[in-house]
Write an enzyme that holds these catalytic residues in place. Structure first.
Site, mmCIF file in Angstrom:
data_model
loop_
_atom_site.group_PDB
_atom_site.id
_atom_site.type_symbol
_atom_site.label_atom_id
_atom_site.label_comp_id
_atom_site.label_asym_id
_atom_site.label_seq_id
_atom_site.Cartn_x
_atom_site.Cartn_y
_atom_site.Cartn_z
ATOM 1 C CG ASP A 134 26.685 2.124 7.146
ATOM 2 O OD1 ASP A 134 26.868 2.724 6.064
ATOM 3 O OD2 ASP A 134 27.521 1.371 7.662
ATOM 4 C CG ASP B 77 31.147 3.554 6.996
ATOM 5 O OD1 ASP B 77 30.040 3.005 7.095
ATOM 6 O OD2 ASP B 77 32.220 2.930 6.966
ATOM 7 C CG HIS C 292 28.916 -4.609 4.911
ATOM 8 N ND1 HIS C 292 29.753 -3.524 4.808
ATOM 9 C CD2 HIS C 292 28.649 -4.742 6.231
ATOM 10 C CE1 HIS C 292 29.981 -3.029 6.013
ATOM 11 N NE2 HIS C 292 29.326 -3.752 6.892
ATOM 12 C CB SER D 220 30.595 1.745 10.602
ATOM 13 O OG SER D 220 29.687 1.156 9.709
ATOM 14 C CG HIS D 221 26.603 0.180 12.501
ATOM 15 N ND1 HIS D 221 27.707 -0.472 12.039
ATOM 16 C CD2 HIS D 221 26.203 -0.476 13.622
ATOM 17 C CE1 HIS D 221 27.964 -1.509 12.836
ATOM 18 N NE2 HIS D 221 27.069 -1.531 13.805
ATOM 19 C CE1 TYR E 165 33.777 -8.066 11.351
ATOM 20 C CE2 TYR E 165 33.481 -5.710 11.136
ATOM 21 C CZ TYR E 165 32.994 -6.949 11.489
ATOM 22 O OH TYR E 165 31.723 -7.073 11.998
ATOM 23 C CE LYS F 129 34.260 0.384 8.574
ATOM 24 N NZ LYS F 129 33.062 0.378 7.694
ATOM 25 C CG ASP G 191 30.459 0.278 5.013
ATOM 26 O OD1 ASP G 191 29.400 0.496 5.640
ATOM 27 O OD2 ASP G 191 31.514 -0.081 5.586
ATOM 28 N NE ARG G 192 26.193 -1.494 8.235
ATOM 29 C CZ ARG G 192 25.526 -1.891 9.325
ATOM 30 N NH1 ARG G 192 25.178 -3.148 9.453
ATOM 31 N NH2 ARG G 192 25.218 -1.034 10.265
ATOM 32 N NE ARG H 185 33.573 0.095 14.103
ATOM 33 C CZ ARG H 185 32.688 -0.341 13.215
ATOM 34 N NH1 ARG H 185 31.409 -0.374 13.515
ATOM 35 N NH2 ARG H 185 33.098 -0.780 12.035
#
Length: 837
Positions: free
Chosen positions: A616, A618, A703, A482-483, A390, A492, A620-621, A393
């Site tokens: 996290d 970015d 998420h 992200s994390h 998804y 993304k 989103d979590r 990375r």
């Protein structure tokens, strides 16, 4: 010699005509011919105009009138049916109000009553319920004592608990239509108090038979159209309770039914349309008059215009000298254009494809290159393993480079153009290498002819928000890992508000290798979006009280937004590691690892805050901690969100991933929702959210996807705002709120290191050869095995070179046994794995 005027014509016996008479005759014939030609032309024009006028008048006087008649008939039908149901519910509501106002209830719950026992309360309820045939059951519940009782004939579930709580707080609580054992009932909750000013002593939970209401609804004439009885709560789609007839011949009409959450929706049928239609008599009269008037006008205009045309023709007849001169000029012109007189222009040279590239012509064409010579791209420069399920990375320098970022920009820009987009939002996180990668990415996008809207350093949810908020585009790219630790970065991608996942991500690599790029010159525009994002949430979320919060941003990009937003909402905010530092000096920005939450837990205890939240890398979590220091993992957060949303949307779908607690399934069902398990990953989860039209979804990794009042993408910051709203609406603190949710013995996520290129093959082999006794195996994402007393999961991580495991059971012994089975089977497949449990 005879006079010229006496010369005869042919032997027709007629007298000879003078020259003046002959000219008059010729002019008359010419005038008649011109008039006839004009008349035919005008008649043709009149015919077209009459047809257009007839069509316009038909649409206005016939179609429009019939549509208006149908709308009036539809509205009258709905108003009539609504009045019947309104009257029934009004009478029923008055009966319930009268029953709840009986002083016997308050006397029973009075502190001075020595016989205030469960048995005496039940006897009183049965006695008063017997006075009304429509009452099926009454619970008299002392304040603060309501408990779940799912197994009773008239169960008390979370929906009923919510009604009871609203009644105890004297909040409006309209009756709700519910289905128990395939029987529809109305659930009422009324406070019991000594008077209007005193606090409630308890609550009456009254269950009445909804059969009379449904029978009234069913008396409608099904031939006239489709009638739906629906229940709708604020901010949610309607739930259809009953349906009669069919219809698709006009606009639907919706009417709210008083004293309830119910509404009627009616769509007329062809039979009602026929009844509403009128004969087009007036239209025929008007069209006939218009046609007659146009014919008369054509005859008159033909006479006038023919005379004018002849006079103009006479004035413009050329003289003999002019005719000779025109003939000479025509001969000269023929010489100029005749090929016999031409010579080839030595500058008339064709431009070949290679010259177009050299001159820069093709760069502005927006077309794919066809003749240009392309340099090849090495497989090693575009590592296949970084194009994950998804997102894209990998490790910076060894896998992710500025050169690759530019190629990814060309691929994304070309894909966006193919999908009808002309602009792309670009954003980045706060990592030290994100700026250079972003510049290269933008360069690649611009080379395709696609425009870029650069919104700078923002959390990923803000980029998602921009694709909905900005009018020029529905697509975006976020440069982030992200994390993951600081040495990672990635991309993304969202096109037309859909996150690229699975094959769509791999297809970007295929496009790069084949160099299927558009070419052109795009424009870059910078835009500030964070104030719009904060304003949008501020207009949606309202906190009912003051709350103190500690925000741990992990030195990542959420620190630019979250503290400011929560202060705007009225919170007392204590920022922790909210300054931007791409080296992440305090801890990695991964809140799913307990070690990374210790500083947050300590700060919450130190400041005596009401709640703490960690985001996290970015944004989103999220993961939440309580004043006691307990960690509320996201699957338990999802239980609270489900309770809140399903209370207003009974029967709605709730989505969760394979790593979530088994208890979540049971909680969703008890609220009247439909639980759906799905693959881990923000892209497949968002695709499934769109497919199922679920209003809420979530993953154990943090998420949270909220479609209720929001856009459905994963947004840790907005999810936290909604959580604060729910908490402030309750009198309990967060520890007490989550104490009411079931919790089993469970492990956090366990990571086992493995090479990226080996992890998927290992899971496949384990599923084919593993011996998991009598467990029920699920393979929608990795391998999940459910047993009677617990479950275990192993799957390949899509964001790192690791296997992810999680276990849950009713007892520590059962948990250990399930872990042992998984460890045994994993070692059988790969004895080199380092397994610490």
């Amino acid at each position: 010699m005879k006079p010229r005027d006496s010369i005869k014509t042919k032997d027709d016996g007629a007298a000879p005509l003078s020259r003046s008479a002959q000219r008059a005759l010729d002019n008359a014939k010419r005038k008649a011919a011109v008039q006839q030609k004009l008349l035919l032309t005008l008649l043709a024009a009149a015919l077209v105009i009459n047809l257009l006028a007839a069509y316009f008048l038909y649409q206005t006087m016939v179609i429009g009138q019939n549509r208006e008649n149908l709308q009036h008939a539809t509205q009258s039908f709905v108003d009539e049916r609504k009045a019947v149901l309104d009257k029934y519910l009004q009478q029923h509501s008055l009966a319930i109000e009268t029953l709840s106002a009986n002083s016997a209830w308050a006397a029973q719950l009075s502190p001075d009553n020595p016989d205030n026992t469960a048995e005496s309360r039940q006897q009183l309820a049965h006695a008063l319920a017997a006075q009304d045939d429509t009452i099926l059951n009454i619970y008299l519940i002392p304040a603060g004592t309501a408990q779940l009782n799912r197994e009773a004939e008239f169960p008390v579930r979370y929906l009923e608990l919510d009604l009871i709580q609203r009644a105890e707080q004297r909040k409006p609580a309209l009756p709700e239509l519910i289905e128990i054992n395939k029987r529809w009932m109305l659930q009422w909750a009324k406070p019991v108090a000594l008077d209007e000013q005193s606090p409630p002593l308890g609550t009456l939970l009254i269950t009445t038979d909804a059969t009379p209401l449904l029978e009234l609804f069913a008396t409608t004439d099904a031939r006239l159209g489709e009638t739906l009885l629906q229940q709708q709560f604020t901010g949610s789609p309607p739930q259809t309770i009953r349906k009669t007839g069919t219809g698709a011949e006009g606009a639907k009409v919706v009417a709210k039914i008083k004293h309830s959450h119910l509404q009627l929706q009616f769509t007329p049928s062809a039979q009602m349309k026929d009844i509403a239609e009128e004969l087009p008599s007036l239209w025929l009269v008007v069209v006939s008059l218009v046609a007659a008037a146009s014919l008369a006008l054509c005859w008159f205009l033909s006479k006038v215009l023919s005379g004018a045309a002849l006079r103009a023709a006479d004035k413009t007849q050329p003289s003999l000298q002019e005719t000779v001169k025109a003939s000479k000029e025509a001969v000269d012109e023929e010489k100029l254009i005749n090929p016999l007189f031409q010579t080839q222009d030595i500058l008339d040279i064709a431009v070949i494809d290679e010259d177009e590239d050299i001159l820069g012509l093709r760069e502005h064409s927006g077309k794919k290159p066809t003749g240009a010579k392309r340099s090849s791209i090495n497989e090693q420069d575009v590592p296949a393993e970084i194009f994950r399920s998804y997102d894209i990375r990998g490790l910076v320098d060894s896998q992710i480079t500025p050169q690759l970022a530019q190629l990814i920009g060309q691929a994304v820009g070309s894909e966006a153009i193919d999908q009808g987009e002309r602009s792309i939002v670009v954003a980045r996180d706060g990592r030290t290498h994100s700026e250079a990668l972003t510049q290269a990415l933008i360069k690649g996008i611009l080379r395709t002819g696609c425009n870029v809207i650069n919104i700078g350093v923002v959390p990923t949810p803000v980029m998602y928000f921009a694709t909905f908020h900005i009018d020029d585009t529905n697509s975006g790219v976020m440069v982030t890992a992200s994390h993951n630790p600081k040495e990672y970065n990635g991309f993304k991608v969202v096109i037309n508000n859909r996150a690229l996942a699975d094959d769509a991500v791999v297809e970007l690599r295929s496009r790069i290798m084949a160099q299927r790029f558009h070419q052109g010159v795009g424009e870059e525009l910078s835009r500030t979006i964070i104030p719009d994002y904060i304003e949008r949430i501020f207009s949606d979320v309202a906190l009912a009280g003051n709350i103190s919060i500690v925000v741990d941003a992990g030195n990542a990009v959420p620190g630019l937004v979250a503290p400011q937003l929560f202060e705007e909402l009225g919170c007392d905010v204590t920022p922790l590691f909210c300054d931007l530092d791409g080296e992440f000096p305090n801890h990695n920005p991964d809140p799913t690892i307990e070690e990374n939450l210790q500083a947050l837990i300590a700060k919450v205890k130190e400041t005596k805050a009401d709640i703490g939240v960690a985001f996290d890398g970015d944004g989103d979590r999220l993961v939440v901690v309580t004043p006691k220091g307990d960690i509320i993992w996201p699957d338990r957060l999802l239980m609270l969100f489900a309770k809140d949303i399903l209370a207003r949307n009974p029967g709605a779908d709730v989505l969760f991933d394979v790593k979530c607690s088994r208890q979540l399934n049971q909680v969703i069902s008890s609220y009247g929702g439909r639980p759906i398990m799905w693959k881990t990953g923000h892209s497949p989860m968002k695709a499934k959210m769109e497919e199922t039209q679920a209003l809420i979804g979530g993953e154990y990794s943090g998420h949270i996807f909220i479609k209720d009042r929001w856009y459905g993408f994963d947004d840790g910051i907005y999810a936290m705002a909604r959580l604060l709203e729910i908490i402030t609406l309750r009198d309990q603190n967060i520890d007490a709120i989550f104490a009411g949710f079931p919790q089993l013995h469970a492990t956090p996520e366990i990571k086992i290191t493995i090479r990226d290129q080996d992890k998927f093959a290992l899971i496949k082999k384990l599923a084919e050869t593993g011996d998991f006794a009598n467990g029920a195996i699920t393979t929608i994402d990795g391998l999940r095995v459910d047993y009677t007393k617990g479950w275990g999961l192993v799957r390949a991580s899509n964001t790192s070179p690791a296997l992810t495991l999680r276990f849950e059971a009713e007892s520590p012994e059962a948990l250990e046994k399930i872990q042992h089975i998984f460890k045994r089977e994993l070692i059988k497949v790969d004895a080199t794995l380092s397994i610490d449990f």
